[in-house]
Design a protein around this motif. Structure first.
Motif, PDB file in Angstrom:
ATOM      1  N   TYR A   1      50.940  40.348  45.173  1.00  0.00           N
ATOM      2  CA  TYR A   1      50.891  38.754  45.535  1.00  0.00           C
ATOM      3  C   TYR A   1      50.752  37.549  46.527  1.00  0.00           C
ATOM      4  O   TYR A   1      49.745  36.448  46.938  1.00  0.00           O
TER       5      TYR A   1
ATOM      6  N   GLY B   1      45.550  36.136  45.888  1.00  0.00           N
ATOM      7  CA  GLY B   1      45.567  34.701  44.617  1.00  0.00           C
ATOM      8  C   GLY B   1      43.639  35.176  44.142  1.00  0.00           C
ATOM      9  O   GLY B   1      43.526  34.928  42.958  1.00  0.00           O
ATOM     10  N   GLN B   2      43.256  36.551  44.400  1.00  0.00           N
ATOM     11  CA  GLN B   2      42.208  36.988  43.890  1.00  0.00           C
ATOM     12  C   GLN B   2      42.687  37.507  42.838  1.00  0.00           C
ATOM     13  O   GLN B   2      41.340  37.108  41.526  1.00  0.00           O
ATOM     14  N   LEU B   3      43.012  38.194  42.421  1.00  0.00           N
ATOM     15  CA  LEU B   3      43.491  39.153  41.296  1.00  0.00           C
ATOM     16  C   LEU B   3      44.520  38.955  40.465  1.00  0.00           C
ATOM     17  O   LEU B   3      44.573  38.932  39.000  1.00  0.00           O
ATOM     18  N   HIS B   4      45.887  38.199  40.999  1.00  0.00           N
ATOM     19  CA  HIS B   4      47.008  37.760  40.283  1.00  0.00           C
ATOM     20  C   HIS B   4      47.614  36.100  40.733  1.00  0.00           C
ATOM     21  O   HIS B   4      47.296  36.307  42.124  1.00  0.00           O
ATOM     22  N   SER B   5      47.697  35.426  40.173  1.00  0.00           N
ATOM     23  CA  SER B   5      48.105  34.162  40.357  1.00  0.00           C
ATOM     24  C   SER B   5      49.085  34.465  41.506  1.00  0.00           C
ATOM     25  O   SER B   5      50.224  34.393  40.410  1.00  0.00           O
TER      26      SER B   5
ATOM     27  N   GLU C   1      40.343  40.230  31.090  1.00  0.00           N
ATOM     28  CA  GLU C   1      38.464  40.475  32.260  1.00  0.00           C
ATOM     29  C   GLU C   1      38.670  41.940  32.665  1.00  0.00           C
ATOM     30  O   GLU C   1      37.125  41.798  33.580  1.00  0.00           O
TER      31      GLU C   1
ATOM     32  N   PRO D   1      42.096  43.706  47.283  1.00  0.00           N
ATOM     33  CA  PRO D   1      41.847  41.876  47.044  1.00  0.00           C
ATOM     34  C   PRO D   1      42.855  41.486  47.305  1.00  0.00           C
ATOM     35  O   PRO D   1      43.880  41.552  47.881  1.00  0.00           O
ATOM     36  N   LEU D   2      41.927  39.727  47.855  1.00  0.00           N
ATOM     37  CA  LEU D   2      42.706  39.104  48.477  1.00  0.00           C
ATOM     38  C   LEU D   2      43.926  38.666  47.818  1.00  0.00           C
ATOM     39  O   LEU D   2      43.892  38.758  46.647  1.00  0.00           O
TER      40      LEU D   2
END
Length: 294
Positions: free
Chosen positions: A292, A154-158, A219, A151-152
């Motif tokens: 992150y 910010g894509q999975l975790h804020s 999600e 995952p990029l």
């Protein structure tokens, strides 16, 4: 008069080597080179079941990770109960007995036993987190070969939530350092407020982390979704377990601080926890950028 009678009559002379007299009640030499009799201090029984209970709780918790939630929950309850029981008995000062110095202490003669123990524990924790981070780096390094798309940022975790938690945890490290300084100076009010601030900041960290986990579950992202999710839940879960243990320890420290149990000469509990909390902060220094930011 014989030589033996003359020596006996003259008594011990300065500089003469004399053989120490062992106590008749089974005492042993203490750190100062004198003998401390067993049972001369009355602080209740010296044996406690809580270290054994704690070990059982940790064992059941680890087994629960592989054999089901029932064993996991039982292990966590046992672990927390052991910490509460151990702290409660210490607040009653049941185990304040003279430390018996047996054998050679070099190179640790100037290090408190508790300080040496917590540093040994910290190095053991490196052995726990180290393989987890190595697993992360192995998966990331081979993602191109396996075809797995990581995952990029910010894509999975804020990133915002992670940054807020970072500020909270690092600020709690600052307040814990202030608590240690206050304990060394004998500033009781500053010690109480600093410990309370550390607890509140750590508690807020766990509240946000729980919200973060619940959002991922909502999600459909769980432990078994993919390798990225598995690593995230395992590493942050282990780190979170250390924070929960720290919160329990902070309850003990705060209670003892409000009872006036820490002085400039007697604050080893605050010092030990400050070292532990520094280790918790250090682990988050790796977790935050790895999950992150990259």
């Amino acid at each position: 008069m014989s030589l033996e009678r003359q020596l006996a009559a003259s008594g011990p002379k300065t500089g003469m080597l004399t053989k120490p007299t062992l106590p008749t009640n089974g005492g042993l030499p203490t750190n100062g080179g004198t003998y401390q009799a067993h049972g001369s201090e009355h602080h209740g029984p010296h044996l406690s079941p809580w270290p054994l209970v704690l070990s059982a709780g940790v064992t059941m918790t680890l087994l629960g990770l592989f054999f089901g939630a029932g064993i996991l929950i039982l292990g966590l309850v046992t672990f927390i109960a052991s910490l509460v029981g151990w702290g409660w008995e210490d607040l009653k000062e049941r185990f304040h007995v003279t430390i018996e110095a047996l054998g050679e202490t070099w190179p640790f003669q100037r290090i408190e036993n508790h300080t040496l123990a917590i540093w040994t524990f910290v190095f053991g924790e490196i052995g726990l987190f180290g393989p987890l981070f190595m697993a992360y780096f192995f998966v990331r390094a081979n993602s191109a070969i396996t075809g797995f798309l990581w995952p990029l940022p910010g894509q999975l975790h804020s990133i915002t939530i992670g940054a807020v938690n970072t500020v909270l945890l690092f600020t709690s490290g600052l307040t814990m350092s202030l608590a240690l300084i206050a304990a060394r100076r004998g500033e009781q009010q500053a010690l109480k407020y600093s410990l309370l601030a550390t607890f509140i900041l750590a508690f807020l960290f766990m509240v946000i982390k729980g919200f973060e986990w619940s959002e991922l579950f909502a999600e459909g992202i769980t432990f078994g979704t993919d390798i990225a999710a598995s690593l995230y839940f395992v590493i942050t879960g282990v780190h979170g377990a250390h924070i929960i243990a720290g919160l329990i320890a902070l309850v003990y420290l705060i209670t003892k601080a409000f009872k006036g149990g820490f002085t400039p000469q007697k604050h080893v509990g605050v010092e030990v926890f400050a070292i532990y909390w520094g280790m918790v902060d250090a682990m988050w220094m790796f977790i935050f950028p790895l999950f992150y930011l990259v």
